[in-house]
Scaffold this active site. Structure first.
Site, PDB file in Angstrom:
ATOM      1  N   GLU A  60       0.817  -1.217   0.000  1.00 13.79           N
ATOM      2  CA  GLU A  60       0.000   0.000   0.000  1.00 13.79           C
ATOM      3  C   GLU A  60       0.850   1.266   0.000  1.00 13.79           C
ATOM      4  O   GLU A  60       0.466   2.285  -0.600  1.00 13.79           O
ATOM      5  CB  GLU A  60      -0.937  -0.012   1.208  1.00 13.79           C
ATOM      6  CG  GLU A  60      -2.095  -0.973   1.093  1.00 13.79           C
ATOM      7  CD  GLU A  60      -1.715  -2.425   1.336  1.00 13.79           C
ATOM      8  OE1 GLU A  60      -2.515  -3.317   0.996  1.00 13.79           O
ATOM      9  OE2 GLU A  60      -0.603  -2.663   1.885  1.00 13.79           O
ATOM     10  N   HIS A 129     -10.947  -5.723   8.153  1.00 14.75           N
ATOM     11  CA  HIS A 129     -11.704  -5.516   6.927  1.00 14.75           C
ATOM     12  C   HIS A 129     -12.972  -4.703   7.197  1.00 14.75           C
ATOM     13  O   HIS A 129     -13.803  -4.549   6.332  1.00 14.75           O
ATOM     14  CB  HIS A 129     -12.103  -6.849   6.312  1.00 14.75           C
ATOM     15  CG  HIS A 129     -10.945  -7.703   5.878  1.00 14.75           C
ATOM     16  ND1 HIS A 129     -10.067  -8.266   6.761  1.00 14.75           N
ATOM     17  CD2 HIS A 129     -10.530  -8.080   4.650  1.00 14.75           C
ATOM     18  CE1 HIS A 129      -9.156  -8.961   6.095  1.00 14.75           C
ATOM     19  NE2 HIS A 129      -9.420  -8.867   4.814  1.00 14.75           N
TER      20      HIS A 129
END
Length: 326
Positions: A60, A129
């Site tokens: 990321e 998540h």
């Protein structure tokens, strides 16, 4: 005109901008060959090529850094982070570079990038998540923070975000991806950023929310209407910059306000809205502002997850409390 769910609406908006503007590029983990973990970019690499729909390593930090460099050099990157819980390694580039580039260069450079990420609970995934980092990004000067609440809103707001000359964090409520469909004309018509949308007119209480929580807010408004309580429902849509005037105008009409979000309560964006009402609309209030939020906990797994989300019963109870305060 086609009936689309939210993830399909995102796909249509991405495709429209890829076709319209050769400067638009997509990058992220598994977005090309596999079409993304939620299929938001399915078939786009086949249509537009691997140079414009780019599969990246699982990194990321690298995704965000590459996007900042692309944006500074004239491209319009749309970077996908697979889950908002994985967005924190990208924070360095977003905070120190993307949000500051226009100011740092005294306007000589801008950073027209979008970072998309699924956000929020309701799909019974592990806690990393199910994050809601909205308030974190809203606190950073130089960023726009946008959260759609429906397929039509996702289509129009994403088009506007990609066309915006400055960086946008675009958080897509995961549980809305396939929850319902709406008829959408794929005509490239963007919705305005920095604007609240009034979804329902009312006279007794203002319900302010955004993203997935508007599902429960609308259901609560339906239930209250049966009791004769007319709630005005406002979709914030763009958290930063906040359209305070629309909220204040509604509170001036109703005299009461309940703010609903599924992110944690402490330091949540609802507190910012409540502060604005206290500063600029205090004398309109007939009772104190109420907040219905997620709890100050890591999103609990599976069976308890639903208890962490603001439910209809909690929203209705908060409205009744505001009515008692008159």
């Amino acid at each position: 005109m086609a009936d689309l769910n939210l993830v399909e609406a995102v796909n249509r908006a991405l495709a429209y901008e890829l076709a319209r503007d050769p400067a638009v590029v997509l990058l992220g983990e598994d977005i090309g060959v596999n079409g993304g973990v939620f299929r938001a970019s399915v078939d786009l690499q086949a249509r537009f090529g691997a140079e414009r729909v780019i599969d990246t390593p699982l990194a990321e930090t690298a995704i965000a850094g590459a996007a900042v460099g692309m944006a500074a050099m004239g491209l319009r990157p749309v970077a996908e982070i697979q889950f908002s819980g994985f967005i924190y390694p990208a924070l360095d580039h977003v905070l120190n570079h993307a949000s500051r580039l226009r100011h740092r260069t005294r306007g000589r450079l801008s950073c027209p990038l979008v970072i998309r990420a699924p956000s929020g609970g309701g799909i019974h995934a592990p806690e990393h998540h199910s994050e809601n980092p909205e308030a974190l990004f809203a606190h950073i000067p130089g960023l726009r923070v946008v959260i759609p609440s429906s397929p039509a809103r996702a289509y129009g707001l994403l088009l506007a975000a990609i066309r915006d000359p400055d960086p946008v964090i675009f958080l897509e409520p995961t549980r809305l991806y396939r929850l319902f469909r709406q008829p959408i004309e794929d005509d490239g018509e963007a919705l305005p950023l920095d604007t609240c949308f009034t979804l329902r007119d009312g006279s007794d209480v203002t319900l302010v929310s955004w993203g997935a929580a508007l599902q429960e807010v609308q259901a609560a408004a339906d239930l209250l209407a049966k009791e004769g309580v007319m709630a005005e429902v406002i979709d914030v849509a763009t958290l930063k910059p906040l359209d305070v005037d629309t909220i204040l105008a509604s509170v001036a009409k109703t005299g009461r306000c309940v703010i609903v979000h599924e992110a944690a309560r402490t330091g949540g964006f609802g507190a910012e809205i409540a502060a604005n009402i206290a500063e600029r609309g205090l004398y309109s209030l007939l009772s104190p502002v109420q907040r219905v939020t997620g709890y100050d906990v890591v999103v609990p797994l599976f069976r308890l997850e639903q208890q962490n989300l603001p439910g209809v019963a909690r929203i209705v109870a908060a409205v009744r409390k505001t009515l008692e305060g008159a």
